[in-house]
Each structure stands twice: as structure tokens, then as C-alpha cells.
Design an enzyme around this catalytic site. Structure first.
Site, PDB file in Angstrom:
ATOM      1  N   ASP A   8      -2.767   1.985   2.412  1.00  0.00           N
ATOM      2  CA  ASP A   8      -1.937   1.282   1.448  1.00  0.00           C
ATOM      3  C   ASP A   8      -2.798   0.104   0.961  1.00  0.00           C
ATOM      4  OD1 ASP A   8       0.471   0.251   0.205  1.00  0.00           O
ATOM      5  OD2 ASP A   8       0.492  -1.238   1.815  1.00  0.00           O
ATOM      6  N   LEU A   9      -2.451  -0.500  -0.161  1.00  0.00           N
ATOM      7  CA  LEU A   9      -3.274  -1.605  -0.682  1.00  0.00           C
ATOM      8  C   LEU A   9      -2.654  -2.968  -0.382  1.00  0.00           C
ATOM      9  CD1 LEU A   9      -5.697  -2.554  -2.412  1.00  0.00           C
ATOM     10  CD2 LEU A   9      -4.284  -2.179  -4.434  1.00  0.00           C
ATOM     11  N   ASP A  10      -1.509  -3.221  -1.015  1.00  0.00           N
ATOM     12  CA  ASP A  10      -0.857  -4.529  -0.864  1.00  0.00           C
ATOM     13  C   ASP A  10      -0.359  -4.697   0.569  1.00  0.00           C
ATOM     14  OD1 ASP A  10       0.621  -6.866  -1.188  1.00  0.00           O
ATOM     15  OD2 ASP A  10       2.339  -5.811  -2.014  1.00  0.00           O
ATOM     16  N   THR A  16      -1.404  -9.018  -2.086  1.00  0.00           N
ATOM     17  CA  THR A  16      -0.976  -9.239  -3.467  1.00  0.00           C
ATOM     18  C   THR A  16       0.526  -9.509  -3.546  1.00  0.00           C
ATOM     19  OG1 THR A  16      -1.176  -6.836  -3.628  1.00  0.00           O
ATOM     20  CG2 THR A  16      -2.770  -8.128  -4.859  1.00  0.00           C
ATOM     21  N   LYS A  44       8.338  -4.664  -1.170  1.00  0.00           N
ATOM     22  CA  LYS A  44       7.004  -4.226  -0.739  1.00  0.00           C
ATOM     23  C   LYS A  44       6.908  -2.707  -0.702  1.00  0.00           C
ATOM     24  CE  LYS A  44       5.622  -8.370   1.747  1.00  0.00           C
ATOM     25  NZ  LYS A  44       5.244  -8.968   3.042  1.00  0.00           N
ATOM     26  N   SER A 115      -1.512   3.720  -2.911  1.00  0.00           N
ATOM     27  CA  SER A 115      -0.747   2.532  -3.290  1.00  0.00           C
ATOM     28  C   SER A 115       0.193   2.856  -4.432  1.00  0.00           C
ATOM     29  CB  SER A 115      -1.716   1.428  -3.737  1.00  0.00           C
ATOM     30  OG  SER A 115      -1.009   0.365  -4.350  1.00  0.00           O
ATOM     31  N   ALA A 116       1.365   2.243  -4.392  1.00  0.00           N
ATOM     32  CA  ALA A 116       2.320   2.411  -5.496  1.00  0.00           C
ATOM     33  C   ALA A 116       1.858   1.657  -6.731  1.00  0.00           C
ATOM     34  CB  ALA A 116       3.688   1.901  -5.058  1.00  0.00           C
ATOM     35  N   LYS A 146       7.341   5.930  -2.480  1.00  0.00           N
ATOM     36  CA  LYS A 146       7.568   5.725  -1.055  1.00  0.00           C
ATOM     37  C   LYS A 146       9.045   5.372  -0.883  1.00  0.00           C
ATOM     38  CE  LYS A 146       2.932   3.708  -0.738  1.00  0.00           C
ATOM     39  NZ  LYS A 146       2.107   2.522  -0.485  1.00  0.00           N
ATOM     40  N   GLU A 170      -0.279   1.189   6.870  1.00  0.00           N
ATOM     41  CA  GLU A 170       0.806   0.655   6.028  1.00  0.00           C
ATOM     42  C   GLU A 170       1.376  -0.649   6.584  1.00  0.00           C
ATOM     43  OE1 GLU A 170       2.869   0.420   3.593  1.00  0.00           O
ATOM     44  OE2 GLU A 170       2.465   2.156   2.347  1.00  0.00           O
ATOM     45  N   ASP A 171       1.815  -1.518   5.680  1.00  0.00           N
ATOM     46  CA  ASP A 171       2.473  -2.765   6.113  1.00  0.00           C
ATOM     47  C   ASP A 171       3.970  -2.750   5.823  1.00  0.00           C
ATOM     48  OD1 ASP A 171       2.024  -2.962   3.243  1.00  0.00           O
ATOM     49  OD2 ASP A 171       2.773  -5.013   3.447  1.00  0.00           O
TER      50      ASP A 171
END
Ligand code: B16
Ligand code: MG
Length: 216
Positions: A8-10, A16, A44, A115-116, A146, A170-171
Site C-alpha cells: 500500500d502507499l499512504d 500522505t 484511509k 494503492s487506491a 478496498k 497495509e496500514d
């Protein structure tokens, strides 16, 4: 034996969420809706339009805007968000990420981004790590966001692996649920809120030993 990493990115590669929050808070204020940090937690991992719908529902204004007006609101938020992203530099990688990506390369483990965010390629460029990822899923190509596992299945496919052959990071609970739903090994990255259902949770990627993780 695991063969690929899906990130995942953020909240995993960089934070972000703080910029999403500022941009959504300011947009919401213009239409008389209050958005605080606690509410922001539930945005998120959720797509831009779904985030807007949640904000409108939160303010009791779900039926007050046409689809065109909603698209314009989301566009306005994104313009502000992208302005805020201009200040990103490699120093904004979360702790341990750079070394972990080095470790993945040293162990010949290809990495993908699930990432979304439609801004993911731009963010990775600003962070100086775009060349570390063999694949970035285009969220516009997906049917469901997601917690549906589609984005993670697609990421594994782009790497040439089955989901079971990958480790997902993932966070957010929505993302974690998606990882588990397709049979990937799930690393939960904690940032305050508890996560349920992860195979392992860490605060930073530095806590992980790559050869050990590949044995899972
Ligand atoms: P954009 P992730 C998600 O990123 C964010 O967590 C979420 O808050 C945001 O709405 C979504 O990306 C879409 O982002 O508006 O840039 O397309 O956690 O999936 O990396
Ligand atoms: Mg995230």
C-alpha cells in the site's frame, strides 16, 4: 516461499494521510461540514469518490449535490491535495522504507504498489523510489475498491505470481481485509489505530527480517 511484495502507499511508504486530511477538511468546510482527525481515520485506503460520499453522509448532505457537482468537489479537493504534495522529498519516506526496498532488491524480490491513489506514480517520483517498483496497479482499471481484494490480486498478477506467493503490507483495515481475502500473507503497519486480522504487525518495516518473511 514468498516471491513478491505488494505495498500500500499512504501509511506504508509515506504519510500522505495528513495532506488528504488538510484538503478534505478545507473542502468540507466550504460546504459546512466538519471533518476532524478521528473521522479522517475512516478515509484511509478509501477511494476519492467514496471518501467524498462518506464526508457528505457524515454531514447529512448525501442528497444535496448532483453527480456533476460531486465530481467538481472531488476535483477541487484533488487540486489542493496535489499542491500539498509538491513539497514531498525522499526525506518523506517512512522510517525503514528505503532500507527495506534495498533489502528486497538484494533478495531479488520484485515489488508492486497496490494503492487506491490515482496520484501514486507522482508520489513515488517525488519520493525518489519510482524505479524500485516493477508494477503499479492503476486504480482506474478496478471494478471495486478496498476492502475488495481485486487490487491485491491484480498487483500479484502484474508481478507474475499468485496472491499466496506474495506478502502484502497495509496500514488500513480496509486494505488488510483485502489482502487476507485473497490469501496473501498480511503485514499490518500500525500508526495508532489497532489492526485486526494481520499475520504480523509492526510499527516500522525495520522490524522485519526479509529472508525470514520470505519463508512464511
Ligand atoms: P487519490 P492508499 C489512499 O491511498 C488513501 O489512503 C485515501 O485516503 C485516498 O482517498 C485514496 O488513496 C485515493 O487517493 O485521491 O490520490 O486518488 O492507502 O490506498 O495508498
Ligand atoms: Mg494506506
Amino acid at each position: 516461499m514468498k516471491k513478491g511484495f505488494v505495498f500500500d502507499l499512504d501509511g506504508v511508504i509515506t504519510d500522505t494521510a495528513k495532506y488528504h486530511f488538510i484538503a478534505w477538511r478545507d473542502l468540507a468546510k466550504e460546504i459546512n461540514i466538519d471533518v476532524d482527525l478521528k473521522f479522517n481515520e475512516q478515509l484511509k485506503g478509501i477511494s476519492r469518490m467514496d471518501s467524498l460520499e462518506r464526508i457528505l453522509a457524515h454531514g447529512g448532505r448525501s442528497d444535496d449535490f448532483t453527480p456533476e457537482e460531486k465530481a467538481a468537489l472531488a476535483e477541487k479537493k484533488n487540486t489542493h491535495y496535489v499542491e500539498l504534495l509538491q513539497s514531498l522529498t525522499p526525506a518523506d519516506l517512512l522510517p525503514g522504507v528505503h532500507d527495506f526496498l534495498d533489502g528486497a532488491q538484494a533478495n531479488q524480490v520484485p515489488c508492486a504498489i497496490a494503492s487506491a491513489s490515482k496520484n501514486a506514480p507522482f508520489i513515488l517520483e517525488k519520493l525518489g523510489v519510482a524505479d524500485r517498483f516493477a508494477a503499479i496497479v492503476d486504480p482506474a482499471s478496478l471494478h471495486k475498491g478496498k476492502p475488495d481484494p481485486e487490487i491485491f490480486v491484480k498487483a500479484a498478477e502484474l508481478l507474475g505470481f499468485q496472491p499466496e506467493e506474495c506478502v502484502g503490507f497495509e496500514d488500513a483495515q480496509a486494505g488488510l481485509d483485502g489482502i487476507k481475502a485473497c490469501g496473501m500473507y498480511a503485514v499490518g503497519v500500525l500508526s495508532g489505530e489497532p489492526l485486526h486480522g494481520a499475520d504480523i504487525t509492526v510499527h516500522q518495516l525495520t522490524e522485519l527480517d526479509i529472508p525470514e518473511l520470505l519463508q512464511k
